[in-house]
Design a protein around this motif. Sequence first.
Motif, PDB file in Angstrom:
ATOM      1  N   LYS A 110     -56.624  -6.904 -37.381  1.00  0.00           N
ATOM      2  CA  LYS A 110     -56.377  -6.880 -38.817  1.00  0.00           C
ATOM      3  C   LYS A 110     -57.111  -5.740 -39.510  1.00  0.00           C
ATOM      4  O   LYS A 110     -56.892  -5.492 -40.689  1.00  0.00           O
ATOM      5  CB  LYS A 110     -56.799  -8.216 -39.453  1.00  0.00           C
ATOM      6  CG  LYS A 110     -55.974  -9.399 -38.978  1.00  0.00           C
ATOM      7  CD  LYS A 110     -56.402 -10.667 -39.676  1.00  0.00           C
ATOM      8  CE  LYS A 110     -55.580 -11.864 -39.206  1.00  0.00           C
ATOM      9  NZ  LYS A 110     -56.000 -13.130 -39.878  1.00  0.00           N
ATOM     10  N   ASP A 111     -58.026  -5.097 -38.814  1.00  0.00           N
ATOM     11  CA  ASP A 111     -58.757  -4.000 -39.438  1.00  0.00           C
ATOM     12  C   ASP A 111     -58.198  -2.661 -38.983  1.00  0.00           C
ATOM     13  O   ASP A 111     -57.133  -2.585 -38.375  1.00  0.00           O
ATOM     14  CB  ASP A 111     -60.254  -4.100 -39.129  1.00  0.00           C
ATOM     15  CG  ASP A 111     -60.522  -4.022 -37.619  1.00  0.00           C
ATOM     16  OD1 ASP A 111     -59.627  -3.547 -36.898  1.00  0.00           O
ATOM     17  OD2 ASP A 111     -61.606  -4.427 -37.189  1.00  0.00           O
ATOM     18  N   LYS A 112     -58.922  -1.604 -39.265  1.00  0.00           N
ATOM     19  CA  LYS A 112     -58.475  -0.248 -38.949  1.00  0.00           C
ATOM     20  C   LYS A 112     -59.208   0.318 -37.734  1.00  0.00           C
ATOM     21  O   LYS A 112     -59.414   1.525 -37.636  1.00  0.00           O
ATOM     22  CB  LYS A 112     -58.681   0.667 -40.149  1.00  0.00           C
ATOM     23  CG  LYS A 112     -57.860   0.254 -41.365  1.00  0.00           C
ATOM     24  CD  LYS A 112     -58.106   1.193 -42.520  1.00  0.00           C
ATOM     25  CE  LYS A 112     -57.294   0.768 -43.742  1.00  0.00           C
ATOM     26  NZ  LYS A 112     -57.532   1.663 -44.894  1.00  0.00           N
ATOM     27  N   THR A 113     -59.617  -0.533 -36.828  1.00  0.00           N
ATOM     28  CA  THR A 113     -60.287  -0.065 -35.623  1.00  0.00           C
ATOM     29  C   THR A 113     -59.248   0.494 -34.655  1.00  0.00           C
ATOM     30  O   THR A 113     -58.252  -0.158 -34.348  1.00  0.00           O
ATOM     31  CB  THR A 113     -61.062  -1.216 -34.964  1.00  0.00           C
ATOM     32  OG1 THR A 113     -62.016  -1.728 -35.884  1.00  0.00           O
ATOM     33  CG2 THR A 113     -61.778  -0.728 -33.710  1.00  0.00           C
ATOM     34  N   GLY A 114     -59.482   1.705 -34.197  1.00  0.00           N
ATOM     35  CA  GLY A 114     -58.551   2.359 -33.279  1.00  0.00           C
ATOM     36  C   GLY A 114     -58.880   3.832 -33.157  1.00  0.00           C
ATOM     37  O   GLY A 114     -60.038   4.232 -33.327  1.00  0.00           O
ATOM     38  N   MET A 115     -57.887   4.647 -32.857  1.00  0.00           N
ATOM     39  CA  MET A 115     -58.085   6.094 -32.700  1.00  0.00           C
ATOM     40  C   MET A 115     -57.026   6.842 -33.491  1.00  0.00           C
ATOM     41  O   MET A 115     -55.840   6.482 -33.438  1.00  0.00           O
ATOM     42  CB  MET A 115     -58.001   6.503 -31.223  1.00  0.00           C
ATOM     43  CG  MET A 115     -59.102   5.961 -30.355  1.00  0.00           C
ATOM     44  SD  MET A 115     -59.049   6.661 -28.677  1.00  0.00           S
ATOM     45  CE  MET A 115     -60.316   5.692 -27.870  1.00  0.00           C
ATOM     46  N   TYR A 116     -57.491   7.833 -34.199  1.00  0.00           N
ATOM     47  CA  TYR A 116     -56.573   8.741 -34.881  1.00  0.00           C
ATOM     48  C   TYR A 116     -56.203   9.867 -33.917  1.00  0.00           C
ATOM     49  O   TYR A 116     -57.075  10.518 -33.343  1.00  0.00           O
ATOM     50  CB  TYR A 116     -57.210   9.326 -36.136  1.00  0.00           C
ATOM     51  CG  TYR A 116     -57.217   8.382 -37.306  1.00  0.00           C
ATOM     52  CD1 TYR A 116     -56.074   8.165 -38.066  1.00  0.00           C
ATOM     53  CD2 TYR A 116     -58.380   7.692 -37.651  1.00  0.00           C
ATOM     54  CE1 TYR A 116     -56.078   7.291 -39.133  1.00  0.00           C
ATOM     55  CE2 TYR A 116     -58.389   6.820 -38.723  1.00  0.00           C
ATOM     56  CZ  TYR A 116     -57.241   6.620 -39.464  1.00  0.00           C
ATOM     57  OH  TYR A 116     -57.245   5.752 -40.520  1.00  0.00           O
TER      58      TYR A 116
END
Length: 303
Positions: A112-118
């Motif tokens: 649900k959050d913005k954890t990841g990789m751009y």
Amino acid sequence: QIRTYFLYGTEKVFFTKAEMNKIKTFGEPGIKLMGFKPIDSLKWEQNTKPPLFIRPDEGQVTGSTTAFWALLDEMIRLRKIAIARVIYRKCSIPRFAALLPVKEDEKVDRWKDKTGMYMIFLPYADDCRTLSIPPQPVADDEKIPGLIASTRALVRALTGEVDPTSYNNPLLQKHYASLEAMALEQMEPVEVEDELVPDAEGFASVKDEADEIQRIVNEEPEPEPVGKGKKRKASGDSRSSKKPKIAVDINEDDFRLLAKNNKLGKITVPKLKDYLRHKGLPLSGKKADLVARITEYMEKNPA
């Protein structure tokens, strides 16, 4: 049978359809990890197109979630970015991209959050160049007194808090209004107000500052033109400045032979005008008019 070949010297090298497809393909679509670099090596000017945000998909690759989070945590701890080779789809050219890890609060659900990789696409070598920008003129109070202070006052008067999220896209709003009118069977859609139109009342409040700048600029004398000099007269007799006319050799027999065979239309317009000029006839009109004029002259003046 159609075959594809490449001319190498004097020999023809033939390719099958499978070989041609293999030449056009750089690999299967996907992301291939190439290595890691310090996070400081990624510069803001390298972000030349909108990045993508990637997260693992356990439905397609089992165990990808565990490996992804472990890699992300380690990259954040070591302050590293990943360099990857990306191929969008078949027949797409490969692109190098930087994978920038981002981690939100651990108390929030990771899905649900913005954890990841751009995924930030890196420019090619051809896209990078050093620009040579010449120095630009700047305002000088000694040359135009009061201009800097008046411009500063205008900028301060126009400075305010602007929230881009409070303005709607007029093109989308017009599209939505058209869809609503079609659904409700209305004759015409509702008129959409364009919120991006300049505020006339707001500009009226800074009229004094703008008038002051205009007054200062108008009082400044215009610079004298540079590089314009007097035209020199041609050497020789000043009474005759026109170029002498060049005599044109007109072969009367050839023209009459072409006219007899109805082939004057094959002569170019400049040559037709040379003949008319030689006979003192008008030069106006299209090519057909010139031919008709010459034919009429020859009928009235036989050889």
